[in-house]
Write an enzyme that holds these catalytic residues in place. Sequence first.
Site, short mmCIF file in Angstrom:
data_model
loop_
_atom_site.label_atom_id
_atom_site.label_comp_id
_atom_site.label_asym_id
_atom_site.label_seq_id
_atom_site.Cartn_x
_atom_site.Cartn_y
_atom_site.Cartn_z
N CYS A 181 0.81 -1.23 0.00
CA CYS A 181 0.00 0.00 0.00
C CYS A 181 0.84 1.27 0.00
O CYS A 181 0.34 2.35 -0.30
CB CYS A 181 -0.95 0.00 1.19
SG CYS A 181 -1.92 -1.50 1.28
N HIS B 230 -3.44 6.76 3.38
CA HIS B 230 -3.83 5.54 2.66
C HIS B 230 -5.22 5.12 3.14
O HIS B 230 -5.51 5.09 4.33
CB HIS B 230 -2.81 4.43 2.94
CG HIS B 230 -3.27 3.08 2.52
ND1 HIS B 230 -3.81 2.85 1.28
CD2 HIS B 230 -3.29 1.90 3.17
CE1 HIS B 230 -4.15 1.57 1.19
NE2 HIS B 230 -3.84 0.98 2.32
N ASN C 184 -10.14 -0.72 0.43
CA ASN C 184 -8.69 -0.57 0.39
C ASN C 184 -8.17 -1.02 -0.98
O ASN C 184 -8.23 -2.20 -1.30
CB ASN C 184 -8.08 -1.43 1.51
CG ASN C 184 -6.57 -1.33 1.57
OD1 ASN C 184 -5.93 -0.85 0.66
ND2 ASN C 184 -6.01 -1.83 2.67
N1 COA Z 1 -18.13 -9.77 9.70
C1 COA Z 1 -18.52 -10.11 10.94
N2 COA Z 1 -17.66 -10.50 11.88
C2 COA Z 1 -16.33 -10.51 11.57
C3 COA Z 1 -15.89 -10.16 10.29
C4 COA Z 1 -16.84 -9.77 9.35
N3 COA Z 1 -16.49 -9.40 8.09
N4 COA Z 1 -14.53 -10.27 10.28
C5 COA Z 1 -14.15 -10.67 11.49
N5 COA Z 1 -15.25 -10.83 12.28
C6 COA Z 1 -15.32 -11.24 13.67
C7 COA Z 1 -14.09 -11.99 14.12
O1 COA Z 1 -14.20 -13.34 13.75
C8 COA Z 1 -14.14 -11.78 15.60
O2 COA Z 1 -15.07 -12.69 16.14
P1 COA Z 1 -14.77 -13.45 17.54
O3 COA Z 1 -14.62 -12.34 18.55
O4 COA Z 1 -15.98 -14.28 17.70
O5 COA Z 1 -13.52 -14.20 17.29
C9 COA Z 1 -14.74 -10.40 15.77
O6 COA Z 1 -15.35 -10.10 14.51
C10 COA Z 1 -13.74 -9.32 16.13
O7 COA Z 1 -12.67 -9.40 15.27
P2 COA Z 1 -11.50 -8.41 15.44
O8 COA Z 1 -10.47 -8.81 14.45
O9 COA Z 1 -11.09 -8.23 16.86
O10 COA Z 1 -12.16 -7.02 14.98
P3 COA Z 1 -11.48 -5.63 14.84
O11 COA Z 1 -12.24 -4.66 15.63
O12 COA Z 1 -10.01 -5.69 15.03
O13 COA Z 1 -11.72 -5.30 13.30
C11 COA Z 1 -10.50 -5.31 11.24
C12 COA Z 1 -11.17 -6.14 12.31
C13 COA Z 1 -9.89 -6.25 10.19
C14 COA Z 1 -11.54 -4.43 10.56
C15 COA Z 1 -9.44 -4.42 11.90
O14 COA Z 1 -8.58 -5.20 12.69
C16 COA Z 1 -8.61 -3.67 10.89
O15 COA Z 1 -9.11 -2.79 10.23
N6 COA Z 1 -7.32 -4.00 10.77
C17 COA Z 1 -6.47 -3.35 9.79
C18 COA Z 1 -6.74 -3.95 8.44
C19 COA Z 1 -6.08 -3.20 7.34
O16 COA Z 1 -6.36 -2.05 7.15
N7 COA Z 1 -5.20 -3.87 6.57
C20 COA Z 1 -4.56 -3.34 5.45
C21 COA Z 1 -3.43 -2.42 5.86
S1 COA Z 1 -2.70 -1.73 4.49
#
Ligand code: COA
Length: 328
Positions: free
Chosen positions: A112, A256, A285
């Site tokens: 990215c 980004h 993204n």
């Molecule tokens: N829909 C519903 N539930 C989902 C899901 C979806 N699409 N994706 C994950 N979950 C669930 C998980 O399984 C987890 O369930 P559990 O508690 O029963 O295990 C729960 O939601 C929480 O997951 P968690 O990963 O703690 O959520 P979060 O608040 O961290 O949000 C992201 C997840 C991916 C949105 C967040 O971590 C994020 O934005 N990370 C950065 C990603 C990114 O930008 N990457 C590219 C960088 S260039």
Amino acid sequence: MGIRIKGTGRCIPERILTNADLEKMVDTSDEWITSRTGIKERHLAAPGETTSDMAAAAAKQALELAGMTADMLDLIIVSTVTPDMMFPNTATIVQKKIGAKPCVCFDIEAACSGLLYGLNTAYGMMASPLKYQRALIIGAEKLSAITDWSDRSTCVLFGDAAAAVILENDNDPSTPDFYADGFVCADGNLGDVLLMPAGGSVLPASHETVENHQHFIKMGGPKTFQLAVHSMVDACRILLEREAVPREKIRWVIPHQANWRIISAVASRLGMEEKVYQNVERYGNTSSASIGICLDELNRSGQLQSGDCVLAVSFGAGLTWSALLIRW
Ligand code: COA
């Protein structure tokens, strides 16, 4: 020296995948996706539409705006994690598609952060004794090709697109460069947070790698989130302090577009919420395309005036991160 941004362009594929569409594919909801990421929809390339097709379309738009033809280019850089193929590099494929003459063409793989890596690199090459005159820098991604559509934790995040920037050196020492300052960094110790494990020489494609879904994006979401906020804030502070730029001098901050929560955490830590440009709800993204899309939207809608100061900042797999202070 007079190295200026002369044109921008973007290519957004037609097909839209909404959160409601995703609800039918995996166990997710519009409410979950919106509240965790801010994303409402993303665009996906048509089956036969390649990374280089999108890159070439964005390049043509940028050339048109710059009032240039492709044969005037002497440097083409494509940033992508989804090249058309392992080799030849996608920049040479774009070169052929836009009808550019033989010139320097290479790809950058900085995920990215790639567009900012590309702009930093191109500026260095143009400002050096190599004296490149006109450069095309593209961020282009067909992330749908490496997205695991059965993995709800990643498939809701990404989209396909390309964006392009044209730089030209007018060789007028009184013209200020677009490049006010830049910061580029990476830390390979954190590489396993975000990766695609197979398809390279460590795990060449095999029945096993396909069965194990190893040709798809794997990501530690929460860890990526923390590192993204920390590194982007850090990169911005380095530039703002090094150049002694007061916050009020910045017209736009373009982070980004990974996730609205990351963008707003960065903006609030910098105390620059009202200056942030964001469109993540429309595209998701798009990796190295995302900052270029923002620049092009601002440029074409007349929201950038000559002399405006723009702070762009990115973060991606590697881990890589970068910031660029642009004089428009
Ligand atoms: N829909 C519903 N539930 C989902 C899901 C979806 N699409 N994706 C994950 N979950 C669930 C998980 O399984 C987890 O369930 P559990 O508690 O029963 O295990 C729960 O939601 C929480 O997951 P968690 O990963 O703690 O959520 P979060 O608040 O961290 O949000 C992201 C997840 C991916 C949105 C967040 O971590 C994020 O934005 N990370 C950065 C990603 C990114 O930008 N990457 C590219 C960088 S260039």
